[in-house]
Enzyme design. Structure first.
Site, PDB file in Angstrom:
ATOM      1  N   LYS A   1       5.256  -0.227  -0.010  1.00 41.79           N
ATOM      2  CA  LYS A   1       5.094   1.113   0.214  1.00 41.79           C
ATOM      3  C   LYS A   1       5.718   1.853  -1.203  1.00 41.79           C
ATOM      4  CE  LYS A   1       5.607   5.271   3.576  1.00 41.79           C
ATOM      5  NZ  LYS A   1       5.919   5.637   4.910  1.00 41.79           N
TER       6      LYS A   1
ATOM      7  N   SER B   1       2.695   7.865   7.594  1.00 37.49           N
ATOM      8  CA  SER B   1       2.426   8.156   6.305  1.00 37.49           C
ATOM      9  C   SER B   1       2.342   6.958   5.417  1.00 37.49           C
ATOM     10  CB  SER B   1       4.090   8.780   5.447  1.00 37.49           C
ATOM     11  OG  SER B   1       5.061   7.954   5.844  1.00 37.49           O
TER      12      SER B   1
ATOM     13  N   SER C   1       5.627   6.615  11.041  1.00 38.52           N
ATOM     14  CA  SER C   1       4.802   6.057   9.823  1.00 38.52           C
ATOM     15  C   SER C   1       4.412   4.865   9.703  1.00 38.52           C
ATOM     16  CB  SER C   1       5.601   6.634   8.591  1.00 38.52           C
ATOM     17  OG  SER C   1       5.503   8.121   8.691  1.00 38.52           O
TER      18      SER C   1
END
Ligand SMILES: [Zn+2]
Lengths: 485, 481
Positions: free
Chosen positions: A78, A153, A177
């Site tokens: 990420k 996210s 997330s």
């Protein structure tokens, strides 16, 4: 054989037995990324050169016999984990060209274990969002239906996995997330205990809630990744000192004697009935494996969302103050004075959702409001943690849906923040209490979209959590379903 | 006015003391003063995304020491907090400080007032916090330079109760506090370089009133003298304002030492809302009883205790004991001098009169003295052994100050050694008696005062080296014989 269609466990076995080289494996994934990423936008940065260099080194280690279980495994990270000399954007215009001069502990550990970092995955801006639509680099599309969101996210990490663009990815979870996008993409996502993995070099959203975690094709794969990235770090004073157990060795297919709590509050009327049915069916699977289902209550559940939306924005408003145009990141053109520089730099650099949360957070911390909001939210947070503590007196794990619905169409909730915030209804409590939670696939809706369920364990009980998920995945095949691309 | 018959001045002081830790509060960067701009920084100092603070243990030791020295309560559990505001030299956009749960609460400090009375001044709290960087506005048009070297330097903020009643008390408080911090070797106390900074809260009220008046906060006070002048100015300003029917406005005022005046910096309505909240990157700080006890055992003897010991055990006057313990350097100078065998009272006299007199004239501090305690002790030893007289010793002292030579060497090279050989003295006495028949006659007629003159003549003849006691005895014997 297509090497992008195997699991991490299988890939490791093949690498070790020299049926495939790390270079071949990496090349296969880079080629697939080149073909599929333009459709789903899961990666912001692909580091082909770095990946191939890492693969060459991995092959040397494999040849020398100094390989770890992660050596030569292609992973996506990420884009909020700082990677030295490799652009780290946090999904924001503010950091669109930011190259950190330091390495996050998570990526350092991955590199030291010999993993191959393919690139940096897309995400909601500063991890603020549940649909991956707030990214400055454009939305990520769900591989199961590219008109739909992948969740957020960590949407890029989830979509990359579902599209088989990596063998595992790293996400971060502040209110769901990792787990929510895992559920919406049919993948396995673990949020470990707060402090189990170092936050050093992970760009902060809400410091008391943020936690890195692995996303993978199965609990067994996730266990291998967690093994490498978990552990105390002197650079993070909030990281936990306890030893890291051997997660893979703890995986079991038996569940005799295990008590699984079913919290009444997690089956509201707003729950998609197909998800309710999938959960009931999952409960029967657990029963068949020898577990006992026990009804429990977590009475403060309904306060989770308001509590979270006070604490997380409060911390974010402070964490994001450093993006002022002075030392790094975006700076507006030709500021006339200091105030102008601050105002335009931040107005231009941040997107709408980030600004909304900065304003929320600034408001709840303001003098005269602090007691009514922030202090009260901290008290409620303790009550929520106490609920779990009480429940875990009676049961070993909790079973809940991960999300109230399946993947929704792009644009459906982006202008309705409250509807968007409700996507995290079942995941937020776990962050507030600092507990480990995992989302694994347990069904599909009438449109073929994945349904996820969440298992929650007491503090530092990642091993039994992964073991229960593994037992379920041994008995079912939901985690092996693949989208057609 | 400081001693206005109608009004009383109420003062509370906030001191920021830079701690002498080797590295910064939350990273490994050096705290050395005066390095080239932005050479002592790292991603933590510059608040890069994702980096985290790690608390310096040495700072916690220093805070505990300070807390014990002012008889404060050390909290078993204290907490860091973020103080949020935007400023370019504050890289994170927040200062890590302590707010609701400071490490130390409820201390006190005893002042020795000039009247001879002692006064206890309460210390509300002491907390740890991080210093900011510096903005420089010179040499650049339409922009500012930022130097982050100082960012991350550890500070203790020491907040007094509003117990001070005059600028003199405020001055005495600052001197005492600074002396304690220097005794503990936790702060160098340099106000000019900013390692010991002070803000003053000042209000006035009519004598007899129990309610506090509206206070103003004075900033930019870079010496103890300026703190005192600014307080006097502010008290006068407030009294004049009240007397002319005005009201005091709660505000922050900036002292201008050149113009000897202060001006308003910001009012209450412009005051920052710092939005304090607990620092989530640092767990609460837990300090065990055992750790406090361990620090207490290493605590050096502090000025108050030392002064009591000097007067009780060494027989010094309270005044001398006070002067000799006013700084750590002064006290160790005295103690080392005594270690050389000097009688404590004699040593105290030499230090407070001769040495401090000379240092004052030269504008030097005691640690810059050319005469070391070892040499001063040996000089006093020469007096005690009768090798030189007190008068000669003063000459030797001045020579020691100028040449940095040992007293024995000066005495030997200049032939200053006292003559105690009675043969030599007798010869000198005989010569003087023979040369001054008139005075001898006068003495024998009963004017014994002339003995002093005769002694003087003998001393002169021996160029001051004769042992005065021996001269006296021999002269007496010869005159009465
Ligand atoms: Zn530093």
């Amino acid at each position: 054989m297509d090497p992008t269609q195997i699991t991490l466990v299988q890939a490791h076995a093949m690498l070790r037995s020299r049926q495939i080289s790390a270079r071949e494996l990496t090349t296969a994934f880079l080629e697939r990324i080149a073909r599929i990423n333009p459709i789903i936008n899961a990666f912001i940065t692909v580091d082909g050169e770095g990946a191939m260099a890492a693969a060459r080194m991995a092959d040397e280690r494999l040849a020398q016999g100094t390989a770890t279980p992660m050596t030569g495994i292609p992973v996506g990270v990420k884009d909020l984990f700082c990677t030295q000399h490799l652009t780290t954007t946090c999904g924001s215009k503010m950091l669109a060209r930011f190259r950190p001069p330091y390495e996050s502990t998570v990526t350092r550990k991955l590199k030291e274990a010999g993993a191959v970092i393919l690139g940096k995955t897309n995400m909601d801006e500063f991890a603020m969002g549940s649909s991956n639509e707030t990214s400055w680099f454009g939305p990520v599309r769900n591989p199961w239906d590219i008109r739909r969101i992948p969740g957020g996210s960590s949407g890029g990490s989830a979509a990359a996995l579902a599209a088989r663009l990596a063998l595992a990815t790293i996400g971060s979870d502040t209110g769901g997330s990792i787990r929510q996008p895992a559920a919406l993409t049919g993948t396995t996502g673990l949020k470990p205990t707060y402090g189990r993995i170092s936050r050093f070099g992970m760009i902060a959203f809400a410091s008391s809630l943020d936690q890195a975690g692995p996303m993978a094709w199965s609990a067994a794969d996730a266990a291998m990744v967690l093994q490498v990235i978990a552990g105390h770090d002197a650079m993070d004073s909030t990281s936990i000192r306890d030893d890291v157990p051997d997660y893979s060795a703890h995986l079991s297919t038996r569940m005799e004697g295990l008590r699984i709590g079913i919290p009444a509050e997690y089956h509201p009327e707003s729950l998609n009935p197909e998800i309710g049915q999938a959960l009931d069916e999952a409960g029967r699977v657990f029963g068949a494996l020898g577990a006992t289902l026990v009804p429990v209550s977590l009475p403060h559940t309904r306060h989770a969302i308001p509590t979270y939306y006070i604490i997380a924005p409060a911390e974010a408003s402070s964490n994001l103050a450093r993006f002022d145009g002075v030392r790094f990141g975006h700076r507006c053109q030709d500021p006339v004075d200091l105030k102008d520089m601050y105002t335009r730099t931040r107005s231009e650099g941040f997107g709408a959702e980030v600004k909304r949360r900065i304003m929320l957070g600034t408001y709840v911390l303001s003098s005269g409001y602090y007691d009514a909001y922030y202090r009260k939210a901290q008290k409620v947070r303790r009550l929520i943690a106490d609920d779990f503590h009480q429940a875990f007196q009676k049961v070993d794990l909790l079973l809940t849906p991960t999300t109230p619905g399946t993947a929704f169409p792009l644009g459906e909730k982006i202008d309705d923040p409250v509807a968007m915030y409700l996507s995290d209804l079942f995941t937020i409590n776990v962050n507030l209490a600092g507990l480990p939670g995992i989302s694994i696939p347990c069904g599909s809706d009438s449109q073929g979209l994945p349904i996820g369920m969440q298992l929650i364990a007491p503090i530092l009980k990642e091993a039994p959590l992964l073991s229960a998920a593994h037992a379920f995945q041994t008995a079912t095949s939901w985690h092996q379903r693949k989208p057609e691309l | 006015m400081a001693n206005d018959p109608l009004y009383e001045t109420i003062i509370g002081l906030e001191v920021h003391a830079q701690m002498l830790t080797r590295s910064k509060i939350f990273c490994g960067c050096s705290t050395t003063f005066g390095a080239e701009a932005n050479t002592q920084i790292c991603p933590v100092c510059a608040a890069f995304p994702g980096v985290l603070p790690v608390l310096n243990r040495e700072l916690v030791q220093m805070a505990i020491k300070t807390g014990l020295a002012v008889h404060g309560t050390i909290r078993e559990r204290s907490e860091f907090a973020r103080k949020n505001y935007f400023y370019p030299d504050l890289p994170a956009g927040y200062q890590i400080s302590q707010f609701e749960l400071p490490i130390i609460e409820r201390g006190e400090l005893t002042l020795d007032l000039e009247s001879g009375e002692k006064k206890r001044i309460g210390i509300t709290r002491i907390h740890m916090e991080v210093d900011a960087g510096k903005s420089l506005h010179e040499g650049i048009q339409g922009a500012s330079w930022i130097d982050l070297n100082r960012t991350g330097t550890p500070l203790l903020e020491i907040v007094s109760e509003p117990d001070l009643r005059s600028s003199r008390e405020a001055g005495a408080y600052l001197k005492k506090l600074r002396s304690i911090l220097r005794y503990l070797q936790v702060c160098d106390g340099n106000m000019e370089e900013g390692s010991f900074r002070c803000d003053a809260n000042v209000s006035v009220r009519r004598r007899g009133d129990t309610r506090l008046g509206t206070r103003t906060e004075l900033k930019n006070l870079n010496s103890i003298r300026n703190v005192m002048r600014a307080i006097d100015f502010e008290a006068d300003r407030q009294i004049d304002l009240l007397e002319s029917g005005g009201t005091i406005v709660q505000e922050t005022r900036l002292w201008d030492a050149n113009l000897n005046t202060s001006r308003s910096m910001r009012g209450k309505e412009e005051a920052h809302d710092y939005r304090y909240f607990p620092e989530p990157d640092l767990p609460p700080l837990v300090i065990t009883r055992e750790r406090i006890d361990a620090v207490a055992r290493q605590l050096p003897e502090l000025p108050d205790a030392k002064a009591i010991r000097f007067s009780r055990e060494l027989g010094l006057s309270e005044y001398d004991a006070g002067v000799l313990t006013s700084s750590r350097e002064m006290a160790s100078f005295f103690e080392e001098t005594v270690q050389q065998g000097a009688h404590p009272k004699t040593a105290a006299n030499w230090i407070t009169v001769e040495l401090l007199g000379r240092l004052n004239r030269e504008g030097l501090e005691i640690e810059q003295s050319a005469v070391t305690p070892r040499r001063l002790g040996r000089l006093i030893g020469l007096i005690q052994s009768g090798d030189i007289s007190g008068k000669i010793a003063k000459q030797v002292f001045e020579l020691m100050f100028e040449t940095e030579a040992d007293p024995e060497r000066i005495v030997a090279e200049r032939g200053l050694k006292q003559v105690s050989d009675t043969g030599a003295i007798e010869a000198a006495v005989d010569k003087v008696l023979a040369e001054n028949p008139t005075q001898v006659q006068q003495y024998r007629e009963g004017k014994t005062k002339v003995a002093g003159f005769l002694v003087g003549q003998v001393m002169k003849a021996t160029r001051g080296k004769a042992n005065p006691a021996a001269v006296n005895a021999i002269l007496q014997a010869k005159l009465s014989g």
